[in-house]
Structures are given as C-alpha cells and as structure tokens.
Motif scaffolding. Sequence first.
Motif, mmCIF file in Angstrom:
data_model
loop_
_atom_site.group_PDB
_atom_site.id
_atom_site.type_symbol
_atom_site.label_atom_id
_atom_site.label_comp_id
_atom_site.label_asym_id
_atom_site.label_seq_id
_atom_site.Cartn_x
_atom_site.Cartn_y
_atom_site.Cartn_z
ATOM 1 N N ALA A 171 66.334 -3.153 -18.892
ATOM 2 C CA ALA A 171 65.287 -3.250 -18.470
ATOM 3 C C ALA A 171 63.969 -4.332 -18.949
ATOM 4 O O ALA A 171 64.482 -5.222 -19.964
ATOM 5 N N ARG A 172 63.146 -4.856 -18.343
ATOM 6 C CA ARG A 172 62.689 -5.487 -18.496
ATOM 7 C C ARG A 172 60.950 -5.005 -19.747
ATOM 8 O O ARG A 172 60.487 -4.122 -19.498
ATOM 9 N N VAL A 173 60.809 -5.870 -20.700
ATOM 10 C CA VAL A 173 60.787 -5.463 -22.104
ATOM 11 C C VAL A 173 59.120 -5.253 -22.551
ATOM 12 O O VAL A 173 59.383 -7.080 -22.176
ATOM 13 N N TYR A 174 58.227 -5.481 -22.174
ATOM 14 C CA TYR A 174 57.393 -4.891 -23.667
ATOM 15 C C TYR A 174 57.093 -4.309 -24.866
ATOM 16 O O TYR A 174 57.422 -3.381 -24.301
ATOM 17 N N ALA A 175 56.556 -4.955 -25.761
ATOM 18 C CA ALA A 175 56.313 -4.422 -27.164
ATOM 19 C C ALA A 175 55.008 -4.447 -27.572
ATOM 20 O O ALA A 175 54.354 -5.792 -27.565
ATOM 21 N N THR A 176 54.792 -3.891 -28.856
ATOM 22 C CA THR A 176 52.925 -3.992 -29.586
ATOM 23 C C THR A 176 53.963 -4.484 -30.864
ATOM 24 O O THR A 176 54.138 -3.859 -31.221
ATOM 25 N N ALA A 177 52.839 -5.250 -31.826
ATOM 26 C CA ALA A 177 52.898 -5.341 -32.989
ATOM 27 C C ALA A 177 51.554 -5.669 -33.542
ATOM 28 O O ALA A 177 50.602 -6.220 -32.701
ATOM 29 N N GLY A 178 51.649 -5.670 -34.674
ATOM 30 C CA GLY A 178 49.873 -5.839 -35.400
ATOM 31 C C GLY A 178 49.374 -7.619 -35.650
ATOM 32 O O GLY A 178 48.480 -7.358 -36.371
ATOM 33 N N THR A 179 50.336 -8.396 -35.295
ATOM 34 C CA THR A 179 49.918 -10.021 -35.760
ATOM 35 C C THR A 179 50.623 -11.164 -34.296
ATOM 36 O O THR A 179 51.327 -10.286 -33.618
ATOM 37 N N ALA A 180 49.697 -11.396 -34.741
ATOM 38 C CA ALA A 180 50.172 -12.822 -33.786
ATOM 39 C C ALA A 180 52.118 -13.377 -33.359
ATOM 40 O O ALA A 180 52.589 -13.412 -33.038
ATOM 41 N N ASP A 181 52.210 -12.838 -35.203
ATOM 42 C CA ASP A 181 53.739 -13.523 -35.068
ATOM 43 C C ASP A 181 54.492 -12.689 -34.919
ATOM 44 O O ASP A 181 55.902 -13.060 -34.499
ATOM 45 N N LYS A 182 53.925 -11.589 -35.138
ATOM 46 C CA LYS A 182 54.721 -10.004 -34.517
ATOM 47 C C LYS A 182 55.214 -10.087 -33.017
ATOM 48 O O LYS A 182 56.279 -9.577 -32.897
ATOM 49 N N ALA A 183 54.265 -10.437 -32.786
ATOM 50 C CA ALA A 183 54.314 -10.308 -31.389
ATOM 51 C C ALA A 183 55.189 -11.304 -30.296
ATOM 52 O O ALA A 183 56.019 -11.426 -29.667
ATOM 53 N N LEU A 236 62.962 -11.898 -29.327
ATOM 54 C CA LEU A 236 63.961 -10.461 -29.608
ATOM 55 C C LEU A 236 64.715 -10.105 -28.287
ATOM 56 O O LEU A 236 65.637 -9.348 -27.914
ATOM 57 N N GLY A 237 63.893 -10.994 -26.818
ATOM 58 C CA GLY A 237 64.261 -10.230 -25.943
ATOM 59 C C GLY A 237 63.015 -9.576 -24.983
ATOM 60 O O GLY A 237 62.739 -9.354 -23.858
ATOM 61 N N ALA A 238 61.787 -9.248 -25.628
ATOM 62 C CA ALA A 238 60.587 -8.790 -24.699
ATOM 63 C C ALA A 238 59.999 -9.875 -23.796
ATOM 64 O O ALA A 238 60.358 -11.528 -24.729
ATOM 65 N N GLU A 239 59.932 -9.642 -22.641
ATOM 66 C CA GLU A 239 58.885 -10.371 -21.947
ATOM 67 C C GLU A 239 57.790 -11.166 -22.919
ATOM 68 O O GLU A 239 57.393 -12.164 -22.598
ATOM 69 N N ARG A 240 57.217 -10.089 -23.627
ATOM 70 C CA ARG A 240 55.844 -10.189 -23.085
ATOM 71 C C ARG A 240 55.476 -9.348 -24.872
ATOM 72 O O ARG A 240 55.355 -8.118 -24.900
ATOM 73 N N GLY A 241 54.930 -10.009 -25.845
ATOM 74 C CA GLY A 241 54.718 -9.054 -26.866
ATOM 75 C C GLY A 241 52.885 -9.267 -27.026
ATOM 76 O O GLY A 241 52.617 -10.527 -27.027
ATOM 77 N N ILE A 242 52.841 -7.879 -27.259
ATOM 78 C CA ILE A 242 51.356 -7.275 -27.538
ATOM 79 C C ILE A 242 50.686 -7.245 -28.700
ATOM 80 O O ILE A 242 51.254 -6.161 -29.539
ATOM 81 N N ASP A 243 49.643 -8.343 -29.511
ATOM 82 C CA ASP A 243 49.144 -8.040 -30.935
ATOM 83 C C ASP A 243 48.136 -7.230 -30.137
ATOM 84 O O ASP A 243 47.006 -7.553 -30.471
ATOM 85 N N TYR A 244 48.233 -5.923 -30.816
ATOM 86 C CA TYR A 244 47.718 -5.218 -30.097
ATOM 87 C C TYR A 244 46.402 -4.412 -31.107
ATOM 88 O O TYR A 244 45.563 -3.731 -30.886
#
Length: 328
Positions: A165-177, A183-191
């Motif tokens: 799958a193509r993965v996107y993920a949200t997290a609470g800081t830019a570092d976490k994004a 880990l494999g997300a195409e794009r981490g989103i700092d929500y």
Amino acid sequence: MQVVEIAGTGGPEQLRLARRATPSPGAEEVLIRVAAAGVNRPDVMQRQGKHPPPPGASDIPGLEVAGEIVALGTEVRTWRIGDRVTALLAGGGYAGFAVAAAPLCLPVPQGFSWVEAAALPETFFTVWTNLFERGRCAAGETVLIHGGTSGIGTTAIQLARAWGARVYATAGTADKARACERLGAERGIDYRREDFVAVLADLTAGRGVDLILDMVAGSYVERNLQAAALEGRIVTIALLGGERADIDMSLILRKRLTLTGSTLRQRSVAQKAAIAAALRSAVWPLLDAGRVRPVIAATLPLAEAAAAQALMETSTHIGKIVLTVAPP
Ligand SMILES: NC(=O)c1ccc[n+]([C@@H]2O[C@H](COP(=O)([O-])OP(=O)(O)OC[C@H]3O[C@@H](n4cnc5c(N)ncnc54)[C@H](OP(=O)(O)O)[C@@H]3O)[C@@H](O)[C@H]2O)c1
C-alpha cells in the motif's frame, strides 16, 4: 512473584510494586516466566479508570509479555516447557509470571530480543484485525494512519507498506512526521502545522485515500469523511479526541464509504486465536525475515512502570515502551 498493581484510580503514582501468589494455568493455558512486558495506552486508561479489565481477567495491568513457558495446562498440546513465546493477555503482564491462553502465544521471531518480542502482540493483533480484516488493506491502495508514531501507528505503517500500500501518516511534530517517513510512509503530516485533508487532496490529486486507521475520532470523523476516496473504509480503534462527532452523512452516501471499528480486549479467546493464526501465517514470516521490526522507544525495569506510563502520557515517544523483568 513480583507484580505492579494499580492502587487506585489516578496518575502514574498509583502504580506500585507488590507481591502476589504466582498464578496456575487453567487446562488450556500456559504459565510464562515473563522476561519483558509491553506498555500500551489501554494500560494507562485502565489506571485512569477508563478501561476496566473484562470479567475474569487479572486486575494487574499488562496486555502482552514475552518469556519462557514454565508450566502447561492439562489440555495444552501445542507448546512445551522451555518454549520461547510472546503472548496476548487480557491483563496480568506487569508481573514476574503470567498465564496466557495457549492459542494466543506465538513463537519469538528469529533473532528477536525479549524486549522486541514483548512489543508485538497488542499492536500486531490490533493492526491485523482492523487494517487488514476490517479495512481490507490491499496492494496499490492509499492508506492514512493517524497517530503514526504510536505503538499501533509504527506497526500499521510497516505492515501496510509490506502489503504494497501507499502510506500517509499523521503525527504531532515535524520530527515525528519524518519518523513516519523513515518507517515507510510516503509523506508524514505534522497535523499541528498542516491540514491533513488539504495535504491528502493535494497528494492524491483530489481522489482521497482508500483506507484510514483512526485512533482520534472526535473532530477527525468529519475530516476523515472528507479525506476518503470513493468506496473508502474508515476504521476507528480509539477515541483519543472524543466520542462524539457532528458529521455530514451525505458524504457517506455520495462516496459509498464504510465506517467501522472494533476493540480487541473484550473478544473471546476463540476470536483472538483466529487472529493469532492469521498473524502466524501471514506476518510472522516477515518478522522472521527481519522485514518488519517493532520500533522500541524506551526500555525500563518493571519497578519503573510508573515512569514508563508517565512517558507514554507525554506522547513524545516513537514506537513501543517495554518493561524488563529480572529473573526471580
Ligand atoms: N481498538 C483496539 O483494539 C485497540 C487496541 C490497542 C490500542 N488501541 C488504542 O490505540 C491507540 C494507540 O495505542 P498505543 O498503545 O499505540 O498508544 P501510544 O503509543 O501512546 O500512542 C497514542 C498516540 O496518539 C496520538 N494522539 C492523537 N491525539 C491524541 C490525544 N488527544 N491524546 C493523546 N494522544 C493523542 C499521540 O501522538 P501525537 O502526539 O503525535 O498525536 C500518541 O503518541 C490508543 O488510543 C489505544 O487505546 C486500541
């Protein structure tokens, strides 16, 4: 045996070391000498009085352990004394010994430490049954994982990627994004800085995502509907942002969406055993091959369970927090 018990509802200081009688396995159970025990957000909620153990479960917190089998129930044929296992529990993990249903034990994957093995059951059972069984995660689809750096999120990102799958993920800081991306997300989103609905509309050229794993609910429910693609599935596993939502139902009809969710702990041993069997054939080979590995944020001794839960409540961790248990 040494245990950590919950003295009363409240903060981490309510966790205290105590001594209890070592439990005996029932006919279809095994006794495990615990080497390591995973810490999960439901343990924190149990201490806060928001997640009581199901009837018959130990009042001692702890939903997963790894260790050696030291005693077998009379009907157990699948395991032997001395086997190294990791087990899903309904409670009782913060202890020197724990009783587990035999079908809910899985072998420690090749090359895994006790700490890594103890970090597996709660998140892998949860992700398997929600992302794959309920959410029908499939190769080539787009998947959004909220809480991408949580124990659940770090597992979900890796497994969805392993499935193609193509993965996107949200997290609470830019570092976490960025950690989500490693880990494999195409794009981490700092929500906190970005609107995940707008970012995903941009990334998918307005199409939206096929599957969303959500642990926030509340105000995210309506936004998930907006972020979903036609025929999208939204699987809710927790309500960290609130239990109620005001939503535009027409989005569900127009996009033909499926909203679903589940909890793991209350399910029967037979239902959990079916998940264990599926994990063993579909996911354990990936662990044995080292293609998927739990992310360990911190390891603390059992006596510091309060500090471990306090760390979890800061939400600064990336991955799993695990307690180590010294041999008796
Ligand atoms: N349904 C089930 O069967 C099942 C089973 C196991 C766990 N769960 C649930 O899944 C969730 C993740 O569990 P876990 O053990 O992986 O927990 P965890 O590692 O502590 O992760 C929780 C993450 O949620 C994010 N978050 C977003 N909104 C939040 C809020 N309002 N309050 C607190 N955190 C918030 C935080 O990351 P950011 O700061 O980056 O937002 C935090 O790191 C928990 O809610 C747990 O109860 C459900």
